[in-house]
Design an enzyme around this catalytic site. Sequence first.
Site, PDB file in Angstrom:
ATOM      1  CE  LYS A   1      -3.691  -2.637   2.050  1.00 45.57           C
ATOM      2  NZ  LYS A   1      -4.318  -3.188   3.239  1.00 45.57           N
TER       3      LYS A   1
ATOM      4  CD  GLN B   1      -3.157  -4.713   6.383  1.00 46.56           C
ATOM      5  OE1 GLN B   1      -3.064  -3.743   5.631  1.00 46.56           O
ATOM      6  NE2 GLN B   1      -3.765  -5.835   5.990  1.00 46.56           N
TER       7      GLN B   1
ATOM      8  CG  ASP C   1      -9.692  -0.639   4.240  1.00 48.12           C
ATOM      9  OD1 ASP C   1      -9.531  -0.898   3.034  1.00 48.12           O
ATOM     10  OD2 ASP C   1      -8.965  -1.085   5.138  1.00 48.12           O
TER      11      ASP C   1
END
Length: 322
Positions: free
Chosen positions: A74, A118, A141
Amino acid sequence: MNSTPRKRPPTPNHFNQETEFMTARIIDGKALSKQLREGFKTRVGALVAQGVTPGLAVILVGDNPASRVYVGNKVKACEECGVRSFHIALPDDTVESEVLATIARLNADPAVHGILIQLPLPPHIDGRKVLEAISVHKDVDGFHLYNVGGLVVGNTIFPPCTPYGVQLLLDTTGTDVAGQNVVVVGASNIVGKPMALMLLQREATVTLCHAKTRDLAQHTILADILIVAAGKPGLIVPQMVKQGAIVIDVGINRLPDGKIVGDVDFEGVKEKASWITPVPGGVGPMTVTMLIENTLRSAERALRMRQTDDYQDWEAPLLKGA
Ligand code: NAP
């Protein structure tokens, strides 16, 4: 070897009119990602010219090796596209309140347009509480309840990245999903459920299967579009796939010999499908690309809000097929 083409039985997939049987065409996620990321550079340039450098904060708690690889990918994608990344690595024994305080600081930081935690988090941290702490304006997200609820009613600010990527991959086939039988195998909160909701929004007839589904094949065989996200290598074999179906394999599994495979028997199923994604090189690159898309979208929204005080721009146009 017999090279005589076999006859393809008629299918309702009007996008594929040829009558000769052929091996499936590959849906190339790597190529689409590259193309999208090229376009991102122009958008970043336009933002920077107006005094905004898009920024993505990635929080990693603990030392999970796979998570470190994902975070590294990322951060690398951010660099490639001109997005500033803030990598916050917290030790495994970080208490929940400290993670929440870190999020509160990032929520208030105007240089940060997207915040990502994460997953998975260590077991002593309440993942739902942490996800709800992220500002809905920075939830790139798409896991905050507000964004999840937005999917249910047909609009959302930030579509979750993996299903969002799948949707764009499907679009490259030229298929109108409206009225198609779509079967999604896997019903997780991050892939299967949002995928089903997005395709329902686009007027597909959606069946959602999971580990307790009885006789999985009786559902998959009816799919014009089969999307598999179960995390089980070899789960989908050719007998379970309708001739001419589009097959999207979200699974990522590492075999004992180190090889990465999806959930679909690629070699067998490609002889039956009309389109298929490979693993690797299919859905995987798109997930990170859509994260950057959402981050740019967030930065563009922030700029528009600053310029116009307009808080009405809630909907993601790509979700509506615009
Ligand atoms: P997950 O949270 O473990 O969910 C798996 C889902 O599959 C569950 O709903 C489970 O059913 C269902 N399932 C398991 N075995 C099944 C079976 N035999 N038949 C039918 N359904 C079955 O996994 P996830 O996070 O959604 O990820 C799924 C896969 O996609 C993994 O391989 C993961 O690595 C991969 N992935 C890839 C990307 C990407 O960017 N390409 C992104 C995210 C995930 P129950 O709900 O009944 O348990």
